[in-house]
Scaffold this motif. Sequence first.
Motif: not given
Lengths: 110, 121
Positions: B31-33, B44-51, B91-102
């Motif tokens: 569940s979730n992204y 600064g921060l750079e988004w790499i991608g999501y699953i 770089a420092v690499y972070y993993c995150t949990r993402d929410f996409y609002d409706s």
Amino acid sequence: SSELTQDPAVSVALGQTVTITCQGDSLRAYYASWYQQRPGQAPRLVIYGKNNRPSGIPERFSGSDSGTTASLTITGAQAEDEADYYCQSRDRSSTHHHVPFGGGTKLTVL
Amino acid sequence: QVQLQESGPGLVKPSETLSLTCTVSGDSISSNYWSWIRQPPGKGLEWIGYIYDSVLTNYNPSLKSRVTISADKSKNQFSLKLSSVTAADTAVYYCTRDFYDSTGYTYMDVWGKGTTVTVSS
């Protein structure tokens, strides 16, 4: 364009109010989210959506938006608010989907 | 309480493939992204991608040709592979949990502590 632009640095006297801004075309369509990053730490979410604070974020943090500009306001800045702040949005087209961040604003509390 | 933990080699040689894993506890990766984000030293921060849903992926257009994000549901982990690395990938690499609002906006509400990856021979 998916670029988000922030002022590199802002300062505020202890206890005063400061506003950090973020500009970008994507902000016409999507709310910005804001992150605080203290030295040596991972970023943490402070504002998302229209003006929502996650649990544990002080009420002195608030967000607003107008056209292509999003703002983060700290009312009564504290010493622990000294940090880098990043805005983030979304850019979606028929050809790509991107999640841009602003370049960050370093906040100094005097 | 949701927690994310990045792991992987701290040193990668130029032209090789960077491989990192994010172990998720307190939530299911089905569940979730789930995203990877990086931060070069002093930058600064750079988004790499999501699953999403362990299958659907989306990548930063500037990195798309070199990035693969995958998931292992049995281990509740998701992984990043970045090929043909150069010093610019340090770089420092972070993993995150993402929410996409409706309504479409998105935010990252949980972050790992980050792991430093240096590209050097």
